[in-house]
Write an enzyme that holds these catalytic residues in place. Structure first.
Site, PDB file in Angstrom:
ATOM      1  CG  ASP A  43      11.008  43.253  14.972  1.00  0.00           C
ATOM      2  OD1 ASP A  43       8.915  42.926  14.570  1.00  0.00           O
ATOM      3  OD2 ASP A  43      11.094  42.627  15.254  1.00  0.00           O
TER       4      ASP A  43
ATOM      5  CE1 TYR B 109       4.358  42.523  13.231  1.00  0.00           C
ATOM      6  CE2 TYR B 109       2.184  40.965  14.302  1.00  0.00           C
ATOM      7  CZ  TYR B 109       3.623  41.524  14.106  1.00  0.00           C
ATOM      8  OH  TYR B 109       3.908  41.036  14.250  1.00  0.00           O
TER       9      TYR B 109
ATOM     10  CG  HIS C  37       9.132  39.679  16.551  1.00  0.00           C
ATOM     11  ND1 HIS C  37       8.792  40.478  15.003  1.00  0.00           N
ATOM     12  CD2 HIS C  37       8.528  39.143  17.509  1.00  0.00           C
ATOM     13  CE1 HIS C  37       7.281  40.347  15.388  1.00  0.00           C
ATOM     14  NE2 HIS C  37       6.835  39.290  16.578  1.00  0.00           N
TER      15      HIS C  37
END
Ligand code: 173
Length: 498
Positions: free
Chosen positions: A263, A235, A356
């Site tokens: 995403d 991230y 995801h």
């Protein structure tokens, strides 16, 4: 050495000390910076917060975020009053069921882990792991999409031996799968992600380490066997210096691929998780006075700890990533061929076609459906064929069987990521559960390769599947009993008893 009694006097917003793993920290000035909000810390002001802290934070989170002068030292263990953790009646019942879980040998497929986990893992953990965005349409579609792909097996090919080993980014794997990154492993089991590391080692499978693991990155790398391959899911932090540090540290520690999640500029609404709010909210008196707390705790576990993620991430950031690392770069969460092509044009090593796990944009298409359009368009526009060594396609979401994997491989995927089933496996049985899950998949591969008429992964070719209906979202399929019994629809709001 501090005494528990003294720590206990620092129990206010004006002076707030907490104990984590036998050490005392002055968190007074940190209260308003805590991504999870001040309220949850204040609940443990003057007390031992270890049990609440552990599942959500890697061990070094507190030491990394607090200035050294706020580390007040050790506390005398026998002087600390035990914090009574209130266990809900629901969770008490679940603990009893846990003791009665079936022996591992009775587990026959990945659905079974989900069915058991749903009943016996802590309620919070089930809510967090199983939740998905909005109406959870994409969550279910991820699995359903595989049912629109059918096989065209070949016969009479001497199937005495089959070999389904393969490689991902040049790294060996015993099957064309990898363990995908999932956050907060300790919610389900005290050893968290280490369960995955251990089972992955045994089976020669690659683990993708999540940025938001409950264990620290170094613990997970330290737990690997010599030569065991690990990737990192990233991230991207608003503070790029932090990201640079994480990436370069991972490279130094031998991580072989960097999967940048693309995403999640904002975290999807996972209503099941939101209903299982993450701290004192189970105490109704706390809910009503949410007032000054600037973080909206009613958004569930994930939102509370995701505020660092940069929604400003953009294509023009990629050269910077290339400048800070030599690891292969992969974008995780690509959802159409245009973006896959952009990733190729920018010289990346591959993309994960993923929504995801249905946790972000509801009505995003399944990864395996997107795979078919990426293969088609990048073939037409860039002359590529898949699987492709230089630009690899991966798919994740909804995979429960080796047949699902073989369908994606036939359509051009290098490998397929599996996330939730392994969490359910370790939440119910620890590393042995993950070991069993991988054994099940191995046995499924062996049988299905034989029945498909493919001796090696290279022999699993597009002509072995009929995916002509993949884009038709309203094709009826036979009902899917194993999956449907696990799927838990959104709960209506529970009425609180007064
Ligand atoms: O899907 C998730 O829950 C996830 O990726 C996440 C993101 C931020 C914080 C915690 C989990």
């Amino acid at each position: 050495m501090l005494s528990g009694k003294e720590v206990a006097t620092h129990n206010t917003r004006e002076s707030c000390w907490i104990i984590v793993h036998g050490k005392v920290y002055d968190v007074t000035d940190f209260l308003d910076d805590h991504p999870g909000g001040a309220k949850i810390i204040l609940k443990y002001a003057g007390k031992d917060a270890t049990q609440e802290y552990d599942p959500i934070h890697p061990p070094n989170a507190i030491t990394d975020n607090l200035a050294p002068e706020k580390h007040l030292g050790d506390v005398q263990a026998d002087t600390v009053q035990k914090v009574e953790i209130i266990i809900s009646d629901q969770d008490k019942a679940r603990r009893q069921l846990f003791e009665q879980r079936p022996p591992l040998q009775e587990i026959l497929n990945l659905h079974d882990f989900e069915a058991i986990g749903r009943q016996i893992m802590p309620e919070k953990a089930w809510a967090y792991y199983s939740s998905a965005a909005d109406d959870e349409i994409t969550n279910r579609e991820n699995h359903a999409a595989y049912q629109r792909i059918w096989f065209r097996p070949r016969i009479m090919r001497n199937m005495t031996t089959v070999d389904f080993s393969s490689s991902i980014l040049g790294q060996k794997t015993s099957m064309p799968i990898y363990i995908s990154a999932t956050a907060l492993g300790k919610l389900g089991h005290p050893d968290g992600e280490l369960n995955l590391t251990r089972a992955a080692a045994k089976h020669g499978i690659i683990q993708m380490i999540p940025t938001l693991a409950s264990c620290s990155f170094d613990e997970i790398v330290d737990a690997a066997q010599p030569g065991q391959t690990q990737f990192l899911q990233l991230y991207v932090n608003k503070d790029r210096e932090i990201t640079k540090r994480i990436v370069q540290h991972a490279e130094k520690r031998g991580v072989k691929g960097l999967f940048i999640t693309v995403d999640a500029p904002q975290l999807g609404r996972r209503e099941k998780d939101m209903r299982m709010k993450f701290d004192a909210e189970s105490d109704p008196s706390e809910v009503s006075k949410s007032g000054s707390d600037k973080v909206d705790r009613s958004q569930g576990a994930a939102r509370a700890i995701s505020s660092f993620i940069d929604p400003g991430l953009q294509w023009s950031d990629l050269p910077w990533f290339k400048s800070i690392t030599k690891m292969p770069l992969i974008l995780k969460g690509v959802q159409c061929w245009e973006d896959a092509q952009e990733a190729y044009d920018q010289g990346l090593a591959g993309v994960v076609l993923s929504n995801h796990g249905g946790r972000q944009l509801d009505f995003a298409r399944s990864g395996v459906e997107v795979l078919t359009e990426v293969v088609k368009h990048l073939g037409e526009q860039r002359g590529l064929t898949f699987p492709n060594e230089k630009f690899q396609l991966y798919v994740d979401g909804g995979v429960r069987r080796a047949t699902d994997v073989l369908k994606a491989v036939a359509l051009g995927a290098t490998a397929v990521g599996i996330g939730r089933p392994f969490i359910y496996a370790f939440s119910s049985y620890g590393a042995e559960g993950v070991d069993q899950a991988l054994t099940i998949l191995r046995d499924e591969f062996e049988m299905n390769m034989r029945l498909l008429g493919a001796k090696t992964i290279k022999d699993v070719v597009p002509a072995m599947v009929d995916a002509s209906n993949i884009g038709l979202h309203l094709v009826s399929v036979p009902s899917d009993a194993l999956y449907d019994t696990n799927y838990e629809s959104l709960q209506h709001a529970k009425l609180r008893s007064i």
